[in-house]
Design a protein around this motif. Structure first.
Motif, PDB file in Angstrom:
ATOM      1  N   ARG A 166       0.831  -1.209   0.000  1.00  0.00           N
ATOM      2  CA  ARG A 166       0.000   0.000   0.000  1.00  0.00           C
ATOM      3  C   ARG A 166       0.863   1.256   0.000  1.00  0.00           C
ATOM      4  NH1 ARG A 166      -5.064   0.018   2.420  1.00  0.00           N
ATOM      5  NH2 ARG A 166      -4.857   2.281   2.265  1.00  0.00           N
ATOM      6  N   LYS A 167       1.949   1.248   0.771  1.00  0.00           N
ATOM      7  CA  LYS A 167       2.830   2.418   0.826  1.00  0.00           C
ATOM      8  C   LYS A 167       3.514   2.648  -0.517  1.00  0.00           C
ATOM      9  CE  LYS A 167       3.825   1.747   5.746  1.00  0.00           C
ATOM     10  NZ  LYS A 167       4.891   1.444   6.743  1.00  0.00           N
ATOM     11  N   MET A 168       3.989   1.564  -1.124  1.00  0.00           N
ATOM     12  CA  MET A 168       4.620   1.686  -2.438  1.00  0.00           C
ATOM     13  C   MET A 168       3.621   2.162  -3.482  1.00  0.00           C
ATOM     14  SD  MET A 168       6.861  -1.833  -2.429  1.00  0.00           S
ATOM     15  CE  MET A 168       8.309  -2.030  -1.383  1.00  0.00           C
ATOM     16  N   HIS A 169       2.413   1.634  -3.419  1.00  0.00           N
ATOM     17  CA  HIS A 169       1.369   2.020  -4.360  1.00  0.00           C
ATOM     18  C   HIS A 169       0.983   3.487  -4.169  1.00  0.00           C
ATOM     19  CE1 HIS A 169      -2.921   2.488  -5.557  1.00  0.00           C
ATOM     20  NE2 HIS A 169      -2.501   1.840  -6.625  1.00  0.00           N
ATOM     21  N   ALA A 170       0.918   3.942  -2.920  1.00  0.00           N
ATOM     22  CA  ALA A 170       0.560   5.330  -2.645  1.00  0.00           C
ATOM     23  C   ALA A 170       1.588   6.285  -3.256  1.00  0.00           C
ATOM     24  CB  ALA A 170       0.450   5.558  -1.145  1.00  0.00           C
ATOM     25  N   VAL A 200      14.154  12.335  -7.101  1.00  0.00           N
ATOM     26  CA  VAL A 200      13.651  11.086  -7.679  1.00  0.00           C
ATOM     27  C   VAL A 200      14.650  10.545  -8.697  1.00  0.00           C
ATOM     28  CG1 VAL A 200      11.815  10.088  -9.105  1.00  0.00           C
ATOM     29  CG2 VAL A 200      11.240  11.649  -7.242  1.00  0.00           C
ATOM     30  N   ASP A 201      15.269  11.444  -9.446  1.00  0.00           N
ATOM     31  CA  ASP A 201      16.212  11.053 -10.488  1.00  0.00           C
ATOM     32  C   ASP A 201      17.510  10.485  -9.900  1.00  0.00           C
ATOM     33  OD1 ASP A 201      17.688  10.756 -12.760  1.00  0.00           O
ATOM     34  OD2 ASP A 201      17.747  12.862 -13.292  1.00  0.00           O
ATOM     35  N   THR A 202      17.999  11.092  -8.814  1.00  0.00           N
ATOM     36  CA  THR A 202      19.312  10.706  -8.301  1.00  0.00           C
ATOM     37  C   THR A 202      19.239   9.777  -7.093  1.00  0.00           C
ATOM     38  OG1 THR A 202      19.375  12.730  -6.961  1.00  0.00           O
ATOM     39  CG2 THR A 202      20.382  12.810  -9.151  1.00  0.00           C
ATOM     40  N   ASP A 203      18.374  10.111  -6.130  1.00  0.00           N
ATOM     41  CA  ASP A 203      18.356   9.350  -4.881  1.00  0.00           C
ATOM     42  C   ASP A 203      17.414   8.153  -4.901  1.00  0.00           C
ATOM     43  OD1 ASP A 203      20.229  10.975  -3.488  1.00  0.00           O
ATOM     44  OD2 ASP A 203      18.685  12.501  -3.245  1.00  0.00           O
ATOM     45  N   HIS A 211      17.281   0.052  -7.803  1.00  0.00           N
ATOM     46  CA  HIS A 211      16.438  -1.135  -7.908  1.00  0.00           C
ATOM     47  C   HIS A 211      15.697  -1.389  -6.600  1.00  0.00           C
ATOM     48  CE1 HIS A 211      17.899  -2.148 -11.864  1.00  0.00           C
ATOM     49  NE2 HIS A 211      19.127  -1.948 -11.454  1.00  0.00           N
ATOM     50  N   LYS A 212      14.838  -0.460  -6.287  1.00  0.00           N
ATOM     51  CA  LYS A 212      14.010  -0.620  -5.098  1.00  0.00           C
ATOM     52  C   LYS A 212      12.744   0.183  -5.304  1.00  0.00           C
ATOM     53  CE  LYS A 212      13.968  -0.064  -0.077  1.00  0.00           C
ATOM     54  NZ  LYS A 212      14.722   0.402   1.123  1.00  0.00           N
ATOM     55  N   TRP A 213      11.623  -0.355  -4.854  1.00  0.00           N
ATOM     56  CA  TRP A 213      10.370   0.375  -4.975  1.00  0.00           C
ATOM     57  C   TRP A 213      10.261   1.358  -3.829  1.00  0.00           C
ATOM     58  CZ3 TRP A 213       6.384  -4.092  -6.196  1.00  0.00           C
ATOM     59  CH2 TRP A 213       6.677  -4.620  -7.464  1.00  0.00           C
ATOM     60  N   PRO A 214      10.134   2.665  -4.121  1.00  0.00           N
ATOM     61  CA  PRO A 214      10.155   3.665  -3.047  1.00  0.00           C
ATOM     62  C   PRO A 214       8.786   3.902  -2.421  1.00  0.00           C
ATOM     63  CG  PRO A 214      10.111   4.725  -5.175  1.00  0.00           C
ATOM     64  CD  PRO A 214      10.146   3.257  -5.449  1.00  0.00           C
ATOM     65  N   GLU A 262      10.729   6.942   2.690  1.00  0.00           N
ATOM     66  CA  GLU A 262      12.069   6.784   2.141  1.00  0.00           C
ATOM     67  C   GLU A 262      12.480   8.041   1.375  1.00  0.00           C
ATOM     68  OE1 GLU A 262      14.655   3.859  -0.810  1.00  0.00           O
ATOM     69  OE2 GLU A 262      12.468   3.838  -0.885  1.00  0.00           O
ATOM     70  N   PHE A 263      11.562   8.581   0.580  1.00  0.00           N
ATOM     71  CA  PHE A 263      11.854   9.823  -0.132  1.00  0.00           C
ATOM     72  C   PHE A 263      12.225  10.929   0.847  1.00  0.00           C
ATOM     73  CE2 PHE A 263      10.189  14.008  -1.254  1.00  0.00           C
ATOM     74  CZ  PHE A 263      10.892  14.280  -2.415  1.00  0.00           C
ATOM     75  N   SER A 264      11.462  11.054   1.934  1.00  0.00           N
ATOM     76  CA  SER A 264      11.695  12.135   2.888  1.00  0.00           C
ATOM     77  C   SER A 264      13.044  12.005   3.570  1.00  0.00           C
ATOM     78  CB  SER A 264      10.570  12.149   3.941  1.00  0.00           C
ATOM     79  OG  SER A 264       9.311  12.305   3.315  1.00  0.00           O
TER      80      SER A 264
END
Length: 411
Positions: free
Chosen positions: A277-281, A365-368, A372-375, A379-381
């Protein structure tokens, strides 16, 4: 003593017969006619498409076209004499030097611009190409042959209004071109254009297909600019970052269904529904935000949005107690919106990030997140906050988290 005969050369009749043999066309007793003079020909093209939503006509901008010549002496019956792209008014002009006088001309248009392509062949005004309708959006329904015109007073004029499926294809090309321009403007390294040219197709659903790598649309969404921007947002995700390959029937809040692609893609199949759900969100929320951010940047570029779906107050009734906002598409989209919107007074904790923050998010999003991982949003924050001085206005992350995601504030 008899003098030997004097050699006088070929007679008049012999010389005339030899001249006749050298003439490329029929002759008269006066000799070869003069060959028709070659002359320059000025080609003018004006293309537009009929907008079935509001009844207006719009210029066909930035697409590739090809001018063909037909007539005697042309191998295979036709040849390309020039090619180019239409301008902002849907026009194209070219001077063809020293053309034969008996040539006829026609125009072909390719459903391709610098940001998207949706056909494998050429569209000739007035002609239908059945082989293109199977895997593409389809051509005009009119029967007949391509219009061929001869020059008059040294000029040839072509004007055409596309309708039907072809018109909807041009609308998609316009939306994608405008949104791609927005994304490229916010890329930190413009020399490394990762988004390239998207492939547009048709399907039984509107979605970004991560296997065929096409952005697909059913007929009813080809005139829905917000839907086009959203699906193109997934394409951008896949190009610059990591895209979670989770097909779904989603509503902005609790999705009706999630479907893992298992071994396909750049992430694992999921068994933990909360993590999925988190990845989908993040998957859907990012595409929501990017499409609305592009619209807010210049609403006049998009014809079929009476207003963008404001994410300022987006929420889900079923989100329940915190911290669960990271599981809902609307909350993630609103989190990103809070980081970038120009309405800093709308909520007490808003920080006006604006255009600079849009560039920071796309770069992050482009660099960090390009791995090969679903964010997901946490994790972004964390990556955004830990990137040293690379990204400005970091307090906007904490405020946006507090407003839309969780009472847990990251420092």
């Amino acid at each position: 003593m008899k003098q030997p005969p004097t050699h006088r050369g070929p007679g008049r009749l012999t010389r005339w017969l030899a001249a006749v043999a050298l003439c490329p066309v029929a002759v008269s007793l006066t000799g070869c006619p003069s060959s028709p003079a070659r002359s320059d020909v000025l080609i003018h093209v004006g293309l537009e498409y009929a907008d079935q939503e509001d009844g207006l006509t719009r210029p066909v901008i930035g697409v590739v076209l090809q001018v063909m010549a037909h007539g005697p002496g042309v191998l295979a019956g036709e040849k390309e004499v020039t090619t180019g792209t239409t301008d902002a008014s849907g026009g194209f002009s070219a001077t063809l030097p020293a053309q034969e006088p008996d040539l006829r001309y026609s125009v072909r248009v390719k459903l391709v611009n610098d940001s998207a392509e949706c056909c494998s062949g050429w569209v000739v005004p007035g002609m239908r190409y059945p082989d293109l309708t199977v895997i593409t959006l389809g051509m005009d329904q009119a029967d007949g042959i391509a219009t061929e015109k001869k020059a008059s007073a040294g000029q040839v004029e072509f004007a055409h209004t596309f309708t039907g499926d072809t018109a909807s294809a041009f609308n998609i090309l316009d939306v994608v071109r405008n949104m791609a321009t927005f994304v490229r403007r916010h890329e930190q390294d413009v020399s490394d254009d990762k988004i390239g040219r998207a492939r547009i197709g048709i399907d039984k659903k509107t979605w970004f297909d991560p296997v065929a790598y096409t952005v697909d649309f059913v007929p009813r969404t080809r005139w829905r600019d917000r839907a086009i921007r959203h699906e193109y947002g997934h394409y951008v995700q896949a190009q610059i970052g990591s895209l979670a390959w989770i097909a779904s029937t989603h509503t902005g809040c609790t999705p009706k269904a999630l479907h893992s692609f298992g071994g396909f893609g750049n992430g694992p199949g999921f068994t933990d529904i909360a993590t999925a759900r988190k990845m989908h969100a993040w998957l859907e929320g990012f595409a929501d935000w990017l499409g609305d951010a592009a619209y807010a940047d210049n609403p006049d570029l998009y014809s079929h949005d009476s207003s963008f779906g404001s994410l300022e107050q987006a929420s889900c009734a079923e989100s329940g107690p915190w911290p669960e906002g990271d599981r809902f598409e609307n909350h993630v989209a609103a989190f990103l919106w809070d980081m970038t919107d120009p309405y800093s007074a709308a909520e007490p904790d808003d920080v006006d990030g604006g255009a600079q923050q849009i560039s920071s998010i796309i770069t992050a999003v482009d660099t960090d997140l390009d791995r090969h991982k679903w964010p997901e949003v946490f994790e972004f924050s964390v990556l955004y906050l830990s990137a040293g001085s690379r990204y400005p206005a970091k307090d906007s992350v904490a405020n946006a988290m507090r407003n839309k995601i969780s009472t847990i504030v990251l420092n």
